[in-house]
Design an enzyme around this catalytic site. Structure first.
Site, short mmCIF file in Angstrom:
data_model
loop_
_atom_site.label_atom_id
_atom_site.label_comp_id
_atom_site.label_asym_id
_atom_site.label_seq_id
_atom_site.Cartn_x
_atom_site.Cartn_y
_atom_site.Cartn_z
N HIS A 1 -3.03 0.84 8.21
CA HIS A 1 -1.68 1.41 8.16
C HIS A 1 -1.67 2.62 7.21
O HIS A 1 -1.15 3.69 7.54
CB HIS A 1 -0.68 0.33 7.70
CG HIS A 1 0.71 0.82 7.47
ND1 HIS A 1 1.78 0.39 8.22
CD2 HIS A 1 1.22 1.70 6.56
CE1 HIS A 1 2.88 1.00 7.79
NE2 HIS A 1 2.57 1.79 6.77
N GLU A 2 -2.28 2.42 6.02
CA GLU A 2 -2.29 3.52 5.04
C GLU A 2 -3.16 4.67 5.52
O GLU A 2 -2.81 5.84 5.35
CB GLU A 2 -2.77 3.02 3.68
CG GLU A 2 -1.91 1.93 3.04
CD GLU A 2 -0.41 2.21 3.05
OE1 GLU A 2 -0.01 3.38 2.96
OE2 GLU A 2 0.36 1.25 3.15
N CYS B 1 7.22 -0.17 6.54
CA CYS B 1 6.70 1.00 5.84
C CYS B 1 7.74 1.47 4.84
O CYS B 1 8.93 1.53 5.16
CB CYS B 1 6.39 2.10 6.83
SG CYS B 1 5.77 3.60 6.07
N LEU B 2 7.30 1.81 3.65
CA LEU B 2 8.21 2.28 2.61
C LEU B 2 8.88 3.60 2.99
O LEU B 2 9.90 3.96 2.41
CB LEU B 2 7.45 2.42 1.29
CG LEU B 2 6.87 1.09 0.78
CD1 LEU B 2 5.85 1.33 -0.32
CD2 LEU B 2 7.97 0.17 0.30
N GLY C 1 0.83 -1.20 0.00
CA GLY C 1 0.00 0.00 0.00
C GLY C 1 0.86 1.24 0.00
O GLY C 1 2.06 1.19 0.33
N GLN D 1 2.98 10.07 1.39
CA GLN D 1 4.31 9.46 1.20
C GLN D 1 4.98 9.94 -0.08
O GLN D 1 6.19 9.79 -0.23
CB GLN D 1 4.21 7.93 1.20
CG GLN D 1 3.85 7.35 2.57
CD GLN D 1 3.78 5.84 2.51
OE1 GLN D 1 2.76 5.27 2.14
NE2 GLN D 1 4.85 5.18 2.88
N HIS E 1 -1.44 7.05 7.81
CA HIS E 1 -0.58 8.05 7.15
C HIS E 1 -1.32 9.36 6.91
O HIS E 1 -0.72 10.43 6.91
CB HIS E 1 -0.09 7.52 5.80
CG HIS E 1 1.13 6.64 5.88
ND1 HIS E 1 2.35 7.08 6.31
CD2 HIS E 1 1.31 5.34 5.56
CE1 HIS E 1 3.24 6.11 6.26
NE2 HIS E 1 2.63 5.02 5.81
ZN ZN Z 1 3.59 3.23 5.61
#
Ligand code: ZN
Length: 154
Positions: A130-131, A88-89, A46, A51, A134
């Site tokens: 999680h997304e 997480c990216l 995701g 981000q 953000h």
């Molecule tokens: Zn993340």
């Protein structure tokens, strides 16, 4: 369509409350398309708009055979709880164990401004939450109960 740069922990824009999407226009579609390209390029489950430094409430989730574009998502209901690991990216070489609900129901808009409901459970629900975090400037490292160091792995 293009691959966008993912901002990393420490960038203040990852900590901001994102504003709702108001126009379901070409600009939004380009953003969603770019999120998808970027997610495929780096391989993740995701990606949230902040981000890639766009502070709007839009995320994408790709889990098993499911792909969703969630615009202005709102959590309607959650139940149960479970522990599992997340990364997480935007957060480098760290994974952690995070407590999340087992089942959720959300409401969201698609790219055309149509409203939908979605029920999810298990790891799919986890990715969505999680997304969505953000969008409120929350990272999984804020919530993790235990850190997993992955630097030696993979
Ligand atoms: Zn993340």
């Amino acid at each position: 369509m293009a691959i966008r740069t993912i901002i990393k922990e420490g960038d203040p824009n990852l900590r901001k409350i994102c504003r709702p999407v108001e126009k379901f226009d070409q600009r939004l579609w380009d953003l969603l398309d770019d999120l998808k390209d970027t997610l495929h390029y780096i391989t993740g489950l995701g990606l949230a708009s902040p981000q890639v430094n766009v502070l709007r409430r839009a995320v994408i989730v790709e889990y098993e055979d499911m792909y969703y574009e969630l615009v202005n998502p709102v959590l309607l209901h959650s139940e149960g709880e479970c522990l599992d690991n997340e990364g997480c990216l935007s957060v480098g070489d760290c994974r952690g164990i995070v407590k999340r609900p087992q089942k959720i129901e959300i409401e969201y808009f698609d790219r055309f401004g149509e409203k939908h409901n979605l029920k999810a459970e298990g790891y799919f629900a986890r990715v969505i939450l999680h997304e969505m975090d953000h969008l409120d400037g929350i990272l999984f490292i804020d919530k993790m109960v235990r850190r997993i160091d992955t630097r030696r792995g993979r």
